[in-house]
Every structure is written in C-alpha cells, then in structure tokens.
Design an enzyme around this catalytic site. Structure first.
Site, PDB file in Angstrom:
ATOM      1  N   LYS A 243       2.026  -3.373   8.931  1.00  7.63           N
ATOM      2  CA  LYS A 243       3.135  -2.427   8.847  1.00  7.63           C
ATOM      3  C   LYS A 243       4.406  -3.138   9.282  1.00  7.63           C
ATOM      4  O   LYS A 243       4.478  -3.686  10.387  1.00  7.63           O
ATOM      5  CB  LYS A 243       2.873  -1.215   9.734  1.00  7.63           C
ATOM      6  CG  LYS A 243       3.869  -0.071   9.544  1.00  7.63           C
ATOM      7  CD  LYS A 243       3.380   1.196  10.235  1.00  7.63           C
ATOM      8  CE  LYS A 243       4.257   2.393   9.921  1.00  7.63           C
ATOM      9  NZ  LYS A 243       3.732   3.638  10.517  1.00  7.63           N
TER      10      LYS A 243
ATOM     11  N   LEU B  70       0.812  -1.214   0.000  1.00 17.45           N
ATOM     12  CA  LEU B  70       0.000   0.000   0.000  1.00 17.45           C
ATOM     13  C   LEU B  70       0.845   1.263   0.000  1.00 17.45           C
ATOM     14  O   LEU B  70       0.401   2.304  -0.476  1.00 17.45           O
ATOM     15  CB  LEU B  70      -0.934   0.009   1.211  1.00 17.45           C
ATOM     16  CG  LEU B  70      -1.933  -1.149   1.299  1.00 17.45           C
ATOM     17  CD1 LEU B  70      -2.760  -1.045   2.578  1.00 17.45           C
ATOM     18  CD2 LEU B  70      -2.839  -1.173   0.073  1.00 17.45           C
ATOM     19  N   GLY B  71       2.060   1.177   0.553  1.00 18.96           N
ATOM     20  CA  GLY B  71       2.903   2.361   0.556  1.00 18.96           C
ATOM     21  C   GLY B  71       4.134   2.188   1.420  1.00 18.96           C
ATOM     22  O   GLY B  71       4.241   1.252   2.217  1.00 18.96           O
TER      23      GLY B  71
ATOM     24  N   ASP C  63       2.982  14.621  14.151  1.00 20.57           N
ATOM     25  CA  ASP C  63       3.226  14.457  12.715  1.00 20.57           C
ATOM     26  C   ASP C  63       1.912  14.478  11.943  1.00 20.57           C
ATOM     27  O   ASP C  63       1.643  13.614  11.104  1.00 20.57           O
ATOM     28  CB  ASP C  63       3.987  13.162  12.439  1.00 20.57           C
ATOM     29  CG  ASP C  63       4.647  13.153  11.057  1.00 20.57           C
ATOM     30  OD1 ASP C  63       4.809  14.238  10.461  1.00 20.57           O
ATOM     31  OD2 ASP C  63       4.997  12.069  10.563  1.00 20.57           O
TER      32      ASP C  63
ATOM     33  N   VAL D  98       3.824  -0.613   4.368  1.00 16.52           N
ATOM     34  CA  VAL D  98       2.482  -1.021   4.777  1.00 16.52           C
ATOM     35  C   VAL D  98       1.853  -1.859   3.673  1.00 16.52           C
ATOM     36  O   VAL D  98       1.905  -1.486   2.491  1.00 16.52           O
ATOM     37  CB  VAL D  98       1.596   0.202   5.090  1.00 16.52           C
ATOM     38  CG1 VAL D  98       0.200  -0.245   5.516  1.00 16.52           C
ATOM     39  CG2 VAL D  98       2.235   1.066   6.173  1.00 16.52           C
TER      40      VAL D  98
ATOM     41  N   GLY E  28       6.790   4.307   4.071  1.00 20.62           N
ATOM     42  CA  GLY E  28       7.026   5.475   4.899  1.00 20.62           C
ATOM     43  C   GLY E  28       8.506   5.645   5.132  1.00 20.62           C
ATOM     44  O   GLY E  28       9.334   5.008   4.481  1.00 20.62           O
ATOM     45  N   GLY E  29       8.861   6.493   6.088  1.00 18.77           N
ATOM     46  CA  GLY E  29      10.263   6.767   6.340  1.00 18.77           C
ATOM     47  C   GLY E  29      11.025   5.580   6.878  1.00 18.77           C
ATOM     48  O   GLY E  29      12.227   5.452   6.643  1.00 18.77           O
TER      49      GLY E  29
END
Length: 254
Positions: free
Chosen positions: A35, A12-13, A112, A20, A15-16
């Site tokens: 995650k 799905l994506g 954040d 995920v 991050g830093g």
C-alpha cells in the site's frame, strides 16, 4: 528499492489516499499487498500501528512499514460482495463481527466498516474473511484527551454519532456492520440518496427501512434485529457485533 526491496507487480485498487499493489520481495517469499500513500502519509502509519496491535485470524496481518508505504497480508479473493450465496455472506460477516469485537476489547474502533474493507483471503467461497484498512480507526483512550471531531467514514455506513462529531464507540462499528449486512442480504444499503446532505439526514432522522413483506424470504425478525443494531442512540444497540450477527444468522436460517 523505494519500498524496502518490495517490487510492485499488479495494481489491485485505489483508495481515498493510497494505491494497493500485489508485490514480491526481490529476495523471495510469498507475495504481499503493498500500500503506497498518494497523500496523508500519517494515515498509513496510523493504519499500520492500529492493525499491528491486533492479533486475530480475521484481521489483516501487517508486515512492514516504510516511508509512505506498508506491506501486509495479501487477500486474493476480492471483496465480500463476490460471494454468491447468502449463507457464505453471513458466515463472512460473522467472522468480521468477531474481528471487530476483538478490536473493541483492545480499545480500537475501526470507524470505516464497509464491503470494500472486507476481503476474502482466497478465491474460494469458504475462504476466511479479513477486515482491512484501519486508516480511519480511533482509539477509545483518545477521548480522554481531545474531542475527535467528525470522523472520515463512508456515508452509506456512517453511524449518526460519527456524523454529528461525537466520539465513536464499539456501537459505531455495529451500526456500520448492520448497514453492510442489509446490503449483502437485500442488495442495497439501508439508506440511499442523491446528495450527501440527504444521506446524512436519513442516518440522523429516518427510521430504519423494513423489508419483511417487500423482499421474499425476509422474516419480521430480521427487521427488528437490524432496527436495534441501527438505533440512533448508540446505547440502545446490541452489546457486541457477535450478538447482532448471531441473531441475524438465526433469523434467516428459519
């Protein structure tokens, strides 16, 4: 087997520090978001611990924490930027304001708040918004014991106190929410620059931009409300995120 019986189905994506996936459990049940940390595993455990302490319809629900992974409620509608209309965007931000105030009452600052951390639970303009990613969150009680140093926040939405190493507070999230609100209403965040140093300097020293007279449909009240929510001094901001978004919604509905 590495993820406690959960099997990844779709990325799905990124991050830093984590990726995920949409995932399912081999024994059945609803799909979840899985995650998986690529680094800084302690942040994943921190994210789980903070979010699990909160119980709010607009904060993502945590399921399980493993060794370098966690599972949580699956948001299927993408980020808040996918909402096409101003009314739906303001409704979503009002829901997130309530979620932030809930966290603040329990001594947790998200630190954040940004569009990519505001997801829609379903692919539907009326879908509830969900606040995700507590990996940068801060417990107010920590201030009793140590100085937090510079927080790991996203620069376009970072309050001055975060950038100068001061302890975050509820007002820190309000500042970020105001930046997100400007982006979703106007089209860009309040401050933009070619370098990180210039962007930090704007947050610290530049006046909040004014949009009335430059952008159609933006009343003078919008500028005044955003300017207060983004005051350089945290004590000069509104008492809550809900108060801020209530004023914004009324100003833009006239």
């Amino acid at each position: 087997m590495r993820f406690g019986g959960y099997e990844p189905d779709e990325l799905l994506g990124h991050g830093g520090y984590a990726s995920v996936y949409r995932a399912h459990h081999r024994d059945g049940g609803a799909d979840v978001a899985l995650k998986v940390a690529r680094a800084h595993r302690h942040r994943l455990a921190r994210e789980f611990a903070f979010a699990a302490r909160l119980d709010h319809p607009h904060i993502v629900r945590m399921h399980r924490l493993g060794d370098g992974w966690l599972t949580m409620e699956l948001a299927r509608g993408g980020t808040v930027t996918h909402l096409p209309g101003r009314e739906d965007r303001l409704r979503a931000l009002t829901e997130i304001a309530g979620a932030l105030d809930h966290a603040h009452r329990r001594g947790i600052v998200h630190c954040d708040v940004k569009p990519s951390n505001i997801l829609l639970s379903r692919d539907d303009p009326q879908s509830p918004a969900l606040l995700v990613d507590f990996g940068s969150a801060h417990a107010l009680a920590e201030d009793v014991w140590h100085h937090p140093g510079r927080a790991d926040a996203s620069l376009p939405y970072a309050a001055p106190e975060l950038l100068t190493g001061h302890p975050p507070s509820a007002a820190t999230d309000e500042y970020a929410l105001a930046c997100v609100c400007v982006e979703l209403v106007i089209g860009t965040p309040p401050f933009a620059a070619d370098t990180a140093m210039d962007l930090v300097d704007q947050h610290l020293h530049a006046p909040v931009p004014r949009y009335h007279g430059r952008v159609d449909g933006i009343p003078h009240a919008f500028d005044s409300i955003v300017a207060k929510a983004m005051a350089k001094d945290p004590d000069a901001r509104y008492r809550s995120c809900t108060e801020f978004m209530g004023l914004i919604a009324r100003a833009l509905s006239r």
